[in-house]
Design an enzyme around this catalytic site. Structure first.
Site, PDB file in Angstrom:
ATOM      1  N   HIS A  72     -21.494 -32.060  19.637  1.00  0.00           N
ATOM      2  CA  HIS A  72     -20.370 -32.201  20.567  1.00  0.00           C
ATOM      3  C   HIS A  72     -20.565 -31.457  21.744  1.00  0.00           C
ATOM      4  O   HIS A  72     -20.604 -30.142  21.649  1.00  0.00           O
ATOM      5  CB  HIS A  72     -18.957 -31.790  19.955  1.00  0.00           C
ATOM      6  CG  HIS A  72     -18.711 -33.181  19.009  1.00  0.00           C
ATOM      7  ND1 HIS A  72     -17.417 -32.999  18.406  1.00  0.00           N
ATOM      8  CD2 HIS A  72     -19.146 -34.212  18.419  1.00  0.00           C
ATOM      9  CE1 HIS A  72     -17.156 -34.314  17.646  1.00  0.00           C
ATOM     10  NE2 HIS A  72     -18.359 -34.949  17.669  1.00  0.00           N
ATOM     11  N   TYR A 200      -7.239 -31.289  19.833  1.00  0.00           N
ATOM     12  CA  TYR A 200      -6.031 -30.218  19.454  1.00  0.00           C
ATOM     13  C   TYR A 200      -4.768 -30.480  20.043  1.00  0.00           C
ATOM     14  O   TYR A 200      -4.847 -30.275  21.378  1.00  0.00           O
ATOM     15  CB  TYR A 200      -6.823 -28.867  19.557  1.00  0.00           C
ATOM     16  CG  TYR A 200      -7.692 -28.429  18.879  1.00  0.00           C
ATOM     17  CD1 TYR A 200      -7.709 -27.574  17.785  1.00  0.00           C
ATOM     18  CD2 TYR A 200      -9.151 -28.498  19.259  1.00  0.00           C
ATOM     19  CE1 TYR A 200      -8.789 -26.990  16.848  1.00  0.00           C
ATOM     20  CE2 TYR A 200     -10.214 -27.894  18.487  1.00  0.00           C
ATOM     21  CZ  TYR A 200     -10.058 -27.552  17.364  1.00  0.00           C
ATOM     22  OH  TYR A 200     -11.014 -26.923  16.640  1.00  0.00           O
ATOM     23  N   PRO A 292      -7.407 -21.752  10.621  1.00  0.00           N
ATOM     24  CA  PRO A 292      -8.410 -22.571  11.033  1.00  0.00           C
ATOM     25  C   PRO A 292      -8.469 -23.311  12.515  1.00  0.00           C
ATOM     26  O   PRO A 292      -9.311 -23.862  12.783  1.00  0.00           O
ATOM     27  CB  PRO A 292      -8.344 -23.749  10.013  1.00  0.00           C
ATOM     28  CG  PRO A 292      -6.851 -23.794   9.483  1.00  0.00           C
ATOM     29  CD  PRO A 292      -6.658 -22.317   9.628  1.00  0.00           C
ATOM     30  N   LYS A 296     -13.305 -21.172  13.066  1.00  0.00           N
ATOM     31  CA  LYS A 296     -14.234 -19.973  12.885  1.00  0.00           C
ATOM     32  C   LYS A 296     -14.574 -19.568  11.428  1.00  0.00           C
ATOM     33  O   LYS A 296     -15.604 -18.773  11.108  1.00  0.00           O
ATOM     34  CB  LYS A 296     -13.515 -18.849  13.658  1.00  0.00           C
ATOM     35  CG  LYS A 296     -13.467 -18.853  14.938  1.00  0.00           C
ATOM     36  CD  LYS A 296     -14.888 -18.818  15.589  1.00  0.00           C
ATOM     37  CE  LYS A 296     -14.926 -19.169  17.044  1.00  0.00           C
ATOM     38  NZ  LYS A 296     -15.866 -20.369  17.352  1.00  0.00           N
ATOM     39  N   TYR A 383     -15.398 -20.624  21.489  1.00  0.00           N
ATOM     40  CA  TYR A 383     -15.407 -21.587  20.634  1.00  0.00           C
ATOM     41  C   TYR A 383     -16.826 -21.942  20.129  1.00  0.00           C
ATOM     42  O   TYR A 383     -17.060 -22.360  18.943  1.00  0.00           O
ATOM     43  CB  TYR A 383     -14.635 -22.927  21.255  1.00  0.00           C
ATOM     44  CG  TYR A 383     -14.483 -24.048  20.373  1.00  0.00           C
ATOM     45  CD1 TYR A 383     -13.270 -24.288  19.737  1.00  0.00           C
ATOM     46  CD2 TYR A 383     -15.452 -24.856  19.884  1.00  0.00           C
ATOM     47  CE1 TYR A 383     -12.966 -25.038  18.658  1.00  0.00           C
ATOM     48  CE2 TYR A 383     -15.040 -26.172  18.920  1.00  0.00           C
ATOM     49  CZ  TYR A 383     -13.922 -25.973  18.356  1.00  0.00           C
ATOM     50  OH  TYR A 383     -13.429 -26.907  17.532  1.00  0.00           O
TER      51      TYR A 383
END
Ligand code: RFL
Ligand code: PHB
Length: 388
Positions: A72, A200, A292, A296, A383
């Protein structure tokens, strides 16, 4: 029985450490409390940092991930009805890989079995002895018989509820914890993902996340009160709530169906220091837990494995610096991942104690993120994973 490194716990950390050490000619025994089937039925993380991808390849278990995983290049953040994209590749030159923890663990078990690795499952009463001496050993019960495993080092890869952390005396171990006042209700459904990248979503009704495992397997989450029970949530109630929290365009196009798994996980931040006591090392969830929201948990477990594996290889070549410095090196990265996971959680969730002020802070921060390349770069570099 004897080996160089005794590994407690046959989850992803323990198996990856065992596999990497085996490749370097270092002999291990893995002791796992549950059956292999039980370990492989746990549905957890879904996103691998590129460092984790490379470590799995180095361990010789990257083939199926490379064939079936989904790289991604970015992710979507949404605030009520507005969504925007963070372009990892453009901002950092790196990407992440969507490949489930279940698949990673399955590949690791297959590799250990193919190479006749000693993984002993369904053991009870694992006890670590003499970790602060030069001759540590582990005792355990298998098929009703007590056994003893002598070793040079013990790697505690036995998760948050394991015995390894509890072996370190109270006057040595320091624990830091933040428990969040909500959980995540997660479902798995055999439906195509609503978006080709993760979403998100921050919303005044609560956080929601749209994720995936493959082209016909979706993973969705909604923030829920800790008092909720899985049985309180029918499939219809879950889909209705998810649709209310994500942007309309996604809500209108989402394909829903029967869920094949549903569970509620509490959210916690936790760090135990130090991560080494004598000849015992703590690795992964045994030493730290992250909420979560930043994806990570598994990745942090793998960076611990990286530091420990390199330290042990160095040790068997005659230099103990990496072993001595393991805790310091691992913790420097742990605290930064804790910071990122906590900040993503704080940014995106509804807290019962929040007033209108905190809600405006969240919305202002998301607005800033949408329009600032500097802010997006900071999110992206965390990220995709800070360097080891
Ligand atoms: P694990 O996976 O907990 O594995 C530890 C293993 O040790 C065994 N064990 C023992 N063995 C022998 N003797 C004992 N006394 C033992 N006590 C325990 C256990 O049976 C188990 O097999 O830890 P590890 O290897 O460090 O891996 C860490 C990751 O599993 C973890 O960080 C992530 O799964 C966290 N996590 C998530 N991370 C994400 O990035 N995204 C997610 O969506 C996500 N969802 C989750 C999660 C963790 C969860 N837990 C732990 C409750 C969802 C859940 C429910
Ligand atoms: C998942 O797919 O399970 C997942 C993805 C991203 C997260 C957490 C969980 O931040």
């Amino acid at each position: 029985m004897r080996c160089q490194v005794a590994i407690i716990g046959g989850g992803p950390s323990g198996l990856l450490l065992s596999q990497l050490l085996h490749k370097a000619g270092i002999d291990t025994v893995v002791l796992e409390r549950r059956s292999k089937e039980y370990v492989l039925s746990r549905i957890r993380a879904g996103v691998l940092e590129w460092g984790s991808v490379e470590l799995l390849r180095e361990a010789g278990v990257g083939a199926r991930m490379d064939a079936e995983g989904f790289p991604h290049d970015g992710t979507y953040l949404a605030c009520r009805n507005r969504g925007f994209r963070i372009d990892f590749s453009k901002l950092t030159g790196k990407k992440v890989m969507v490949y489930g923890q279940t698949e990673v663990t399955q590949d690791l078990y297959a590799a250990r079995e193919a190479e006749d690795g000693r993984v002993i499952t369904e053991v009870d009463g694992v006890t670590i002895h003499g970790a602060d001496s030069d001759a540590p050993y582990v005792t355990f019960v298998k098929d009703g018989q007590e056994q003893r495993l002598d070793c040079d080092y013990v790697a505690g890869c036995d998760g948050f509820h394991g015995v390894s952390r509890k072996t370190i005396p109270d006057n040595v171990l320091k624990e830091y914890e933040r428990v969040y006042p909500f959980g995540w209700l997660g479902v798995l459904s055999e439906t195509p993902p609503v978006s080709h990248e993760l979403i998100y979503a921050q919303n005044r009704r609560g956080f929601a996340l749209c994720s995936m495992r493959n082209a016909n397997l979706s993973r969705y989450y909604v923030q829920c009160p800790l008092t909720d029970k899985v049985d309180d949530w029918t499939d219809q109630a879950f889909w209705d709530e998810l649709k209310r929290r994500i942007p309309e365009e996604a809500a209108d196009s989402i394909i829903t169906g029967p869920t094949i798994e549903k569970s509620i996980a509490p959210l916690r931040s936790f760090v135990a220091e130090p991560m080494r006591w004598g000849r015992l090392f703590l690795v992964g969830d045994a030493a730290h837990i992250v909420p979560p929201t930043g994806a990570k948990g598994l990745n942090l477990a793998f960076s611990d494995v990286h530091y420990l594996y390199n330290g042990l290889v160095q040790f068997y070549q005659g230099d103990d610096e990496g072993v001595q410095k393991y805790s310091e090196r691992a913790l420097a990265r742990v605290w930064k991942s804790e910071r990122f996971s906590w900040s993503m959680t704080t940014l995106l969730h509804n807290f019962p104690e929040h007033t209108g002020f905190e809600m405006h802070m969240q919305e202002a921060e998301l607005d800033y993120l949408e329009h600032s390349v500097a802010a997006q770069t900071s999110l992206a570099e965390n990220y995709i994973g800070l360097p080891y």
